[in-house]
Structures are given as structure tokens and as C-alpha cells.
Motif scaffolding. Structure first.
Motif, PDB file in Angstrom:
ATOM      1  N   LEU A 124      61.618  21.903   9.027  1.00  0.00           N
ATOM      2  CA  LEU A 124      61.459  20.904   9.635  1.00  0.00           C
ATOM      3  C   LEU A 124      59.679  20.674   9.844  1.00  0.00           C
ATOM      4  CD1 LEU A 124      64.060  22.527  12.654  1.00  0.00           C
ATOM      5  CD2 LEU A 124      64.419  20.461  10.884  1.00  0.00           C
ATOM      6  N   ASP A 125      58.744  21.545   9.731  1.00  0.00           N
ATOM      7  CA  ASP A 125      57.503  21.695   9.659  1.00  0.00           C
ATOM      8  C   ASP A 125      57.234  21.242   8.909  1.00  0.00           C
ATOM      9  OD1 ASP A 125      58.407  23.651   8.181  1.00  0.00           O
ATOM     10  OD2 ASP A 125      56.584  24.613   9.662  1.00  0.00           O
TER      11      ASP A 125
ATOM     12  N   ALA B  22      66.386  17.558   6.020  1.00  0.00           N
ATOM     13  CA  ALA B  22      65.334  18.355   6.897  1.00  0.00           C
ATOM     14  C   ALA B  22      66.137  19.499   7.781  1.00  0.00           C
ATOM     15  CB  ALA B  22      64.132  17.949   7.968  1.00  0.00           C
ATOM     16  N   SER B  23      65.849  20.568   7.721  1.00  0.00           N
ATOM     17  CA  SER B  23      66.944  22.206   7.921  1.00  0.00           C
ATOM     18  C   SER B  23      66.036  23.388   8.466  1.00  0.00           C
ATOM     19  CB  SER B  23      67.909  21.686   6.716  1.00  0.00           C
ATOM     20  OG  SER B  23      68.547  23.375   7.210  1.00  0.00           O
ATOM     21  N   PRO B  24      66.502  23.721   9.291  1.00  0.00           N
ATOM     22  CA  PRO B  24      65.671  24.831   9.532  1.00  0.00           C
ATOM     23  C   PRO B  24      66.065  25.827   9.195  1.00  0.00           C
ATOM     24  CG  PRO B  24      67.797  24.341  11.484  1.00  0.00           C
ATOM     25  CD  PRO B  24      67.401  23.032  10.454  1.00  0.00           C
TER      26      PRO B  24
END
Length: 526
Positions: A173-174, A152-154
Motif C-alpha cells: 500500500l505504501d 495494491a494489497s496490505p
């Protein structure tokens, strides 16, 4: 291979692969509708294989360059010597000039082309390296599944797959907040499928091909179509055997991930370039194994035919080099002149001989004159050839179409063997059974007879008509289910507050177009 030969082969390969790209662009849509997106995606191997296809061996070039229609053609050879004292210094000089310029021209073109190709590859590799660093700098590991690291990466705007040696699937991320459980599972299956199918490797191969064609607008259009077909083929793999509810859930995941911008070497679920085509594909029923096998046979036939017709050494490839050479003013088919033979050593001094009367200069006789008439060949040699050729040379009659110049004896092709007798054909009502064959051959006293079973053909036609009615009923039911799925997807998209107004408007316009086309198909089906 000389420099001129290498340049000719490279030009033939680039032009032939461009023609094959244009052919795939024309065939991809009808092939996808008839056999499915996986078969249409396989068509893109054709221009890649042509680029790496070496020239035909010398033994096959003659067979490839000679049409079959000329296999039994009779050639009449008439040998005529040039006039005494005649020479061709101008032609020899022009040949030497072209041969001396070919290496310089080929080297200049090769340097310009190599600079463009290398610059293209370096730019994409640097861009991909920055993309990977940005993804992995602040990434959080989620799980390790089937040899793929899920992170998971912004920096991830949507679900995507990247990496060849180290394989990754990145989510925003969401991701768990915006997608429900079923949508997350289907999105993860889609991205892992890109790794399992080798799509990341295929993207780098496609970029290498595009680098070789960096100046070619057809190649740029073909690259975008290749990526769209890649996504459609992976969508079909994910949805194979799934229900209409799963298809609706998958459509919602695609719409939620809709976002512009992409990296060429990665695979993105969120691109909106071909959103309409992907949503429409979700409403189509999967193809049968027989249909997929027929599509595979079609692709194989196209590849063999396309590579055979455009291979270097064939008449088509030679025509390409000739036209390109005429356009740039260089003969790419020219053969460099052979080096001059070394001078012969001086002969040993002979003992002085008694003076003798010098002989009269002998007249140079022609090698051979061969005349082919009504399938029979008559040859004249020496003085007989001169006696036959000189009167005809004074009259200079117009040469017949079959007349050709040669310096050797003619080779007369043997007469073609007689064709076998044609079999007799008759039609009648056949007995039941016979494995349902509509025709068969039987041996009679007067020869072989092919029997066409009229009653079996009529029975097959009635069965096909009943199957067509059932297929139409199933098609109408599937269209109704697809329309419900599209309407539900549109409602979900309209209520999605996580998308920007511009992205929502573009996505709604795409799905509205799909709904209109589905309504038109439903009306035509009725």
C-alpha cells in the motif's frame, strides 16, 4: 511396458535427471559469466526434458548400446553343447522367484514415492491458494496493463507477480511513498516481465519436478538455484540497453524491497536470498548478440549430448538400473519368463505296422562350429563339427579375448574401406584480400594442398591485440562507474529508515561484500 520395465524406466529417469541437475549446478556460474544470465537460466530445461524423455525405440537401443570402437571387431564363434543330462533347475527357479517378486516390489516403491509426491504438491497448492486469497481479499485495483492486473494489497511485503490463468502484479500500500517514479516503473517492468517470459508456468513445472524428487537433496538445492537464475535472467531483460543511472535506480528498488520469505509458485522482487549476486550482476555489461548466439549453441549441444547419453535404453542407463538393482537386491533388467506352450493334441491312431528292429539312437550333432582366422571363416557342420570340437573340448585351452559363445553362425564384418590419402600442408605469405581467410585448399598435379597464410594470421593477431587493449580500457571505465553506483546504493540503503535494523544490516553486509569484490577486480584489472 511391464511393471518391472516401468520401474526400471522411472529409476533411470530420476537418477539421470539428478546427475543432470548436478551438472547444471556446476556449469551455471561459469556459463553466466561467459554468456549472460539468460543462457545460464536456459540450462535448467535439461533435467526437465530428461524426466519426460520416453525410452528409446527398440531399433535405436542396439545402436546406442554398441560402442563405435566395436563396429569392426571380428568375433570367433565356437559352439559347445552342454554335458549330457546337465540342467539348470536352480537358475530357472531363481529367475521365476525374481520375476514373481518384481511386481510387488515395484508396486510398494511406487506407492511410497507417489504418496510423497502427492503430499508435496497438495501442500504447495493449498499454500498458494491461501496466499492468493490473502492478496485479493483487501486488494485495491490500480490499473490493467498488458494483460496483467496491477493491485495494491496490505498483504504484499514487496512487489511480486502471481497467477497463471489470471495474472496479477501486487504492490504494498505504501509503494508510491517508498519508491520514486523511476523505481516504480522499473519494479513494475520487472514483475510484468515474469508474466511475459512464462516464469510463473516455469515455477509450477519446477515444483512438479521437485515433487518427483521430494526425497532428493540435490533437487532441493537445484530448485533454489533455478529461482535465483530466474531472477537474474529477468533483471538482465529489464536492464537491456539501459544506462548506468537506470541500473543504479534499479539497484535502489531491489534494496528497498529486500525482505525475507516467499511463496514458491510466485515471483518476488523482494527476496534477499541472492541479493549479492543480483547487485553484482547490475555492474556487468550486456553481452553481444554473437556471444548470446554462442551461448545458445552451447546449451543446445549440452542438451542433445546429455539426453543422448542418459536416455533409457543406452548402455549408461542400463548400468544405472543394474547398480540400483544390485543395491536393492532386485534385477530390474530381468525379463519375465514366457508362458509355457500348450500341450500338443494327441495324434490320431495309426494302423498297426509290422514289427521292426528299432534303429540305434542317433547322436545329436552340434549345429555349427565356425572358426575365423586371419579374416577367413571356416565352418563345420554335423559330424565334422563333432570331430573338430571333441579333441579341443578335452584339452580345454584358455579362450582368447575374441572368443564368444553363441548358438548361431558367426557374422564376419566386411573389411573397412581404405582411408583417403591425407592432403599436403604448407605455410607461406599469401596475397592481400582473399576475404581474410587464414587457410585455403588448392588442387595441384600431385594432389590437394592446404595452404596456411602466415602473414594473414599475424595480421589477425595484431588486430586482436589492439581490440584487447580497447576492451581493457572500456572494462576499467565500466568498473569505475559500477563502483560509484555501489557506493551510492550503500549510502541510500544506510539512510533508509523504512527497513528494520536487522534487514538493513544484512543488506549492508551483502553490498559491502560486493564492493570488496569489485575493488579486488579493479586492482587485478590494473
Amino acid at each position: 511396458m511391464t511393471g518391472a520395465g516401468l520401474a526400471a524406466w522411472a529409476i533411470e529417469a530420476l537418477i539421470a535427471s539428478t546427475l543432470l541437475m548436478a551438472l547444471v549446478l556446476l556449469l551455471r556460474a561459469p556459463v553466466r559469466r561467459a554468456f549472460g544470465p539468460q543462457v545460464a537460466y536456459a540450462l535448467w530445461a535439461l533435467p526437465v526434458l530428461r524426466l519426460v524423455l520416453p525410452p528409446l525405440p527398440a531399433g535405436l537401443r542396439q545402436a546406442a548400446a554398441t560402442p563405435l570402437s566395436r563396429a569392426s571387431e571380428t568375433i570367433t564363434v565356437f559352439v559347445v553343447d552342454p554335458a549330457p543330462g546337465a540342467s539348470t533347475p536352480a537358475a530357472v527357479s531363481a529367475t521365476d522367484m525374481v520375476a514373481s517378486l518384481l511386481p510387488a516390489i515395484a508396486a510398494t516403491l511406487a506407492v511410497l514415492w507417489a504418496i510423497g509426491a502427492a503430499g508435496f504438491l497438495v501442500w504447495h497448492m493449498a499454500r498458494h491458494a491461501r496466499f492468493c486469497r490473502r492478496m485479493l481479499t483487501s486488494a485495491a485495483a490500480v490499473e490493467h496493463l498488458r494483460g496483467v492486473r496491477v493491485i495494491a494489497s496490505p498483504a504484499a511485503p514487496g512487489p511480486l507477480a502471481f497467477g497463471v490463468m489470471r495474472r496479477y502484479v501486487a504492490f504494498p500500500l505504501d509503494f508510491s511513498d517508498r519508491y520514486d517514479d523511476d523505481e516504480r516503473a522499473l519494479a513494475l517492468e520487472h514483475e510484468i516481465g515474469h508474466h511475459q517470459r512464462g516464469d510463473l508456468v516455469a515455477n509450477w513445472i519446477a515444483l512438479a519436478v521437485l515433487a518427483l524428487h521430494w526425497f532428493n537433496p540435490v533437487a532441493w538445492r537445484a530448485f533454489r538455484a533455478f529461482r535465483a537464475d530466474q531472477e537474474l535472467a529477468n533483471d538482465a531483460r529489464v536492464l537491456a540497453g539501459r544506462s548506468a543511472i537506470d541500473r543504479h535506480t534499479y539497484a535502489c528498488a531491489i534494496l528497498k524491497a529486500a525482505h525475507g520469505g516467499a511463496v514458491s509458485a510466485a515471483c518476488h522482487l523482494h527476496t534477499i536470498d541472492d541479493l549479492k549476486g543480483r547487485l553484482r550482476m547490475l555492474t556487468t555489461s550486456p553481452r553481444s548478440r554473437r556471444r548470446l548466439a554462442a551461448g545458445g549453441a552451447l546449451v543446445t549441444t549440452l542438451m542433445v549430448t546429455g539426453l543422448g547419453l542418459t536416455a533409457s535404453g543406452t548402455s549408461a542407463a542400463k548400468a544405472i538400473s543394474t547398480k540400483v538393482g544390485a543395491a536393492v537386491g532386485v534385477d530390474l533388467q530381468a525379463v519375465p519368463p514366457a508362458p509355457p506352450a500348450p500341450p500338443a493334441p494327441p495324434a490320431a491312431a495309426a494302423a498297426p505296422a509290422a514289427p521292426a528292429v528299432p534303429p540305434a539312437p542317433a547322436k545329436a550333432h552340434r549345429t555349427r562350429v565356425t572358426i575365423v582366422k586371419n579374416g577367413r571363416a571356416t565352418s563345420y557342420e554335423g559330424a565334422a563339427a563333432d570331430a573338430y570340437a571333441d579333441p579341443d573340448a578335452r584339452q580345454v585351452p584358455p579362450p582368447p579375448p575374441a572368443l564368444a559363445m553363441n548358438q548361431g553362425p558367426a557374422v564376419v564384418a566386411p573389411p573397412a574401406p581404405p582411408l583417403p590419402p591425407m592432403p599436403l600442408i604448407e605455410s607461406r605469405n599469401c596475397s592481400t584480400g582473399g576475404n581474410g581467410r587464414t587457410s585455403y585448399t588448392e588442387q595441384r598435379r600431385d594432389g590437394r594442398v592446404t595452404v596456411i597464410c602466415v602473414n594473414r594470421i599475424q595480421a589477425a593477431a595484431r588486430k586482436a591485440a589492439i581490440s584487447a587493449v580497447d576492451a581493457q580500457r572500456i572494462k576499467v571505465s565500466a568498473m569505475a562507474t559500477a563502483m560509484q553506483s555501489l557506493n551510492a546504493t550503500r549510502a541510500s540503503l544506510a539512510a533508509n529508515v523504512d527497513m528494520s535494523a536487522k534487514d538493513r544490516q544484512e543488506a549492508l553486509a551483502e553490498i559491502d561484500g560486493a564492493i570488496r569484490e569489485m575493488q579486488s577486480e579493479m586492482r587485478s584489472a590494473d
